[in-house]
Scaffold this motif. Structure first.
Motif, mmCIF file in Angstrom:
data_model
loop_
_atom_site.group_PDB
_atom_site.id
_atom_site.type_symbol
_atom_site.label_atom_id
_atom_site.label_comp_id
_atom_site.label_asym_id
_atom_site.label_seq_id
_atom_site.Cartn_x
_atom_site.Cartn_y
_atom_site.Cartn_z
ATOM 1 N N ALA A 180 0.833 -1.204 0.000
ATOM 2 C CA ALA A 180 0.000 0.000 0.000
ATOM 3 C C ALA A 180 0.868 1.254 0.000
ATOM 4 N N ASP A 181 1.995 1.206 0.724
ATOM 5 C CA ASP A 181 2.913 2.351 0.722
ATOM 6 C C ASP A 181 3.431 2.645 -0.677
ATOM 7 N N LEU A 182 3.552 1.589 -1.489
ATOM 8 C CA LEU A 182 4.156 1.707 -2.817
ATOM 9 C C LEU A 182 3.125 1.690 -3.940
ATOM 10 N N ALA A 183 1.864 1.939 -3.586
ATOM 11 C CA ALA A 183 0.774 1.779 -4.553
ATOM 12 C C ALA A 183 0.938 2.646 -5.791
ATOM 13 N N ASP A 184 1.535 3.814 -5.640
ATOM 14 C CA ASP A 184 1.643 4.742 -6.774
ATOM 15 C C ASP A 184 3.038 4.760 -7.393
ATOM 16 N N ALA A 185 3.933 3.918 -6.898
ATOM 17 C CA ALA A 185 5.312 3.944 -7.398
ATOM 18 C C ALA A 185 5.438 3.092 -8.656
ATOM 19 N N PRO A 186 5.854 3.667 -9.787
ATOM 20 C CA PRO A 186 6.039 2.858 -11.005
ATOM 21 C C PRO A 186 7.175 1.853 -10.813
ATOM 22 N N PRO A 240 -2.865 -6.486 -3.882
ATOM 23 C CA PRO A 240 -3.871 -7.139 -3.030
ATOM 24 C C PRO A 240 -5.279 -6.579 -3.165
ATOM 25 N N ASP A 241 -5.418 -5.286 -3.510
ATOM 26 C CA ASP A 241 -6.751 -4.707 -3.669
ATOM 27 C C ASP A 241 -7.349 -4.977 -5.039
ATOM 28 N N GLY A 242 -6.624 -5.756 -5.882
ATOM 29 C CA GLY A 242 -7.118 -6.077 -7.213
ATOM 30 C C GLY A 242 -6.697 -5.103 -8.287
ATOM 31 N N GLY A 243 -6.092 -3.990 -7.906
ATOM 32 C CA GLY A 243 -5.669 -3.006 -8.877
ATOM 33 C C GLY A 243 -4.379 -3.404 -9.561
ATOM 34 N N PRO A 244 -4.105 -2.817 -10.722
ATOM 35 C CA PRO A 244 -2.871 -3.151 -11.448
ATOM 36 C C PRO A 244 -1.655 -2.492 -10.821
ATOM 37 N N ALA A 245 -0.509 -3.128 -10.992
ATOM 38 C CA ALA A 245 0.743 -2.514 -10.557
ATOM 39 C C ALA A 245 1.110 -1.408 -11.542
ATOM 40 N N PRO A 246 1.486 -0.239 -11.048
ATOM 41 C CA PRO A 246 1.909 0.829 -11.980
ATOM 42 C C PRO A 246 3.218 0.449 -12.653
ATOM 43 N N ARG A 247 3.212 0.439 -13.952
ATOM 44 C CA ARG A 247 4.375 0.001 -14.714
ATOM 45 C C ARG A 247 5.296 1.169 -15.039
ATOM 46 N N GLY A 248 6.578 0.952 -14.725
ATOM 47 C CA GLY A 248 7.590 1.939 -15.055
ATOM 48 C C GLY A 248 8.290 1.576 -16.353
ATOM 49 N N VAL A 297 9.681 -5.514 1.921
ATOM 50 C CA VAL A 297 8.248 -5.287 1.757
ATOM 51 C C VAL A 297 7.539 -6.356 2.588
ATOM 52 N N THR A 298 6.947 -5.947 3.665
ATOM 53 C CA THR A 298 6.532 -6.892 4.700
ATOM 54 C C THR A 298 5.315 -7.733 4.321
ATOM 55 N N ASP A 299 4.474 -7.257 3.403
ATOM 56 C CA ASP A 299 3.267 -8.013 3.058
ATOM 57 C C ASP A 299 3.303 -8.566 1.635
ATOM 58 N N ALA A 300 4.483 -8.621 1.026
ATOM 59 C CA ALA A 300 4.596 -9.097 -0.358
ATOM 60 C C ALA A 300 5.003 -10.563 -0.376
ATOM 61 N N GLU A 301 4.532 -11.275 -1.403
ATOM 62 C CA GLU A 301 4.871 -12.680 -1.558
ATOM 63 C C GLU A 301 6.371 -12.837 -1.766
ATOM 64 N N PRO A 302 7.004 -13.795 -1.085
ATOM 65 C CA PRO A 302 8.454 -13.962 -1.223
ATOM 66 C C PRO A 302 8.820 -14.621 -2.545
ATOM 67 N N PHE A 303 10.120 -14.696 -2.807
ATOM 68 C CA PHE A 303 10.646 -15.363 -3.990
ATOM 69 C C PHE A 303 11.137 -16.757 -3.617
ATOM 70 N N ASP A 304 10.861 -17.739 -4.479
ATOM 71 C CA ASP A 304 11.400 -19.087 -4.324
ATOM 72 C C ASP A 304 12.558 -19.266 -5.286
ATOM 73 N N LEU A 305 13.741 -19.589 -4.750
ATOM 74 C CA LEU A 305 14.889 -19.938 -5.572
ATOM 75 C C LEU A 305 14.889 -21.441 -5.773
ATOM 76 N N ALA A 306 15.081 -21.887 -7.017
ATOM 77 C CA ALA A 306 14.936 -23.311 -7.327
ATOM 78 C C ALA A 306 16.087 -23.818 -8.169
ATOM 79 N N VAL A 307 16.353 -25.111 -8.038
ATOM 80 C CA VAL A 307 17.122 -25.844 -9.036
ATOM 81 C C VAL A 307 16.156 -26.219 -10.140
ATOM 82 N N VAL A 308 16.510 -25.914 -11.380
ATOM 83 C CA VAL A 308 15.660 -26.194 -12.537
ATOM 84 C C VAL A 308 16.439 -27.099 -13.483
ATOM 85 N N TRP A 309 15.793 -28.180 -13.947
ATOM 86 C CA TRP A 309 16.536 -29.102 -14.808
ATOM 87 C C TRP A 309 15.633 -29.704 -15.876
ATOM 88 N N THR A 310 16.261 -30.330 -16.858
ATOM 89 C CA THR A 310 15.548 -30.930 -17.979
ATOM 90 C C THR A 310 15.491 -32.443 -17.819
#
Length: 305
Positions: A188-194, A216-224, A264-277
């Motif tokens: 919410a603090d960053l709602a208007d930041a591109p 979280p409110d359903g609105g789009p992320a402002p794109r920079g 960012v305390t309420d944002a979904e974290p990142f998962d780092l993975a091993v990716v293989w074929t």
């Protein structure tokens, strides 16, 4: 009909694409005479005419059009077969090829490679650097790497993934930004930041995840602005052109004096993975996952993408 030389076929395909022997030579880094010789030898092998040379370039005969339409698939099939053969040979001789972006893996890739070689007799681990996730994915799908370290999500191309670490999400913003002095921020603090967008991600899904779009409110992320590489994000952030969301470990790997990293305390974290074929040696991948987790922490799940 004599056997077709793949070098000749590759040269013809570039000529067919460029409609010029001169331009094809430039692409192939061959002389015009060498390209012409390749095409003539291919015509002799097939016993057909493929090109009509004109003062403005070349035209394809009907036979040439047919070869151009199907020849690319033949070359691609041979390249993929060669990659599979190399992968099998590497597995038998104890080689594991890993693709990695230094920004994502500097903290552990070397330690993991060294540990793998020490604990698996005869194993050789190669680290193939990639500038961004898109290049990592190309190394995997082209058969030049067996596995990679990547943050999810990754474009669905039949890959397998195993999460090895979960990283909090942080935001990079200019030291002059009004929020730069805060110890933590919310979306919410960053709602208007591109949000800046490096042109390196593997899919629209991945871009939405990095942008936190929708919010979280359903609105789009402002794109920079879109920038060419990850490193360019910090330059633009420092100039106040926008903010950038990234895994928190990058704050130590990509510091900048005029940029502040804040969790960012309420944002979904990142998962780092091993990716293989599917071509990767499964026994070595299983060992790799275990070694990475022992170095960076426990992962959460394994699945096929």
């Amino acid at each position: 009909m004599r056997d077709i030389d793949l070098r000749h076929l590759r040269s013809f395909l570039v000529v067919a694409q460029k409609r010029s022997i001169t331009r094809a030579g430039a692409v192939l880094h061959l002389t015009q005479q060498a390209v012409s010789t390749h095409v003539r030898q291919l015509e002799r092998s097939l016993d057909v005419g493929l090109l009509v040379r004109t003062s403005r370039g070349v035209l394809l005969t009907a036979a040439g059009e047919e070869l151009a339409a199907g020849g690319a698939n033949v070359v691609d099939d041979v390249d993929r077969l060669a990659a599979r053969v190399r992968a099998v040979a590497d597995a038998q001789t104890g080689t594991l090829r890993l693709a990695c972006c230094p920004a994502a893996t500097t903290l552990f890739a070397i330690d993991v490679a060294d540990t793998m070689e020490k604990t698996v007799p005869g194993l050789r681990v190669t680290l193939n650097g990639a500038r961004n996730p898109r290049q990592e994915l190309e190394l995997l799908t082209d058969g030049h790497a067996d596995a990679a370290f990547m943050w999810l999500p990754v474009r669905d191309v039949g890959l397998h993934t195993a999460v090895v670490r979960t990283d909090p999400r942080a935001v990079a913003l200019s030291a002059r930004h009004p929020l730069a002095g805060r110890s933590g921020l919310t979306l919410a603090d960053l709602a208007d930041a591109p949000v800046l967008r490096p042109d390196v991600l593997t899919s629209p899904e991945a871009e939405r995840f990095w942008l936190m779009d929708p919010r979280p409110d359903g609105g789009p992320a402002p794109r920079g602005p879109v920038v060419p590489q990850v490193e360019d994000c910090l330059l633009e952030v420092g100039r106040g052109r926008g903010v950038w969301f990234a895994p928190q470990p990058l704050d130590t790997l990509m510091p900048a004096g005029n940029v502040r990293w804040i969790q960012v305390t309420d944002a979904e974290p990142f998962d780092l993975a091993v990716v293989w074929t599917d071509r990767a040696p499964q026994s070595l991948i299983t060992r790799l996952i275990a070694e990475v987790r022992s170095v960076v922490g426990d992962g959460r799940h394994v699945h096929a993408a």
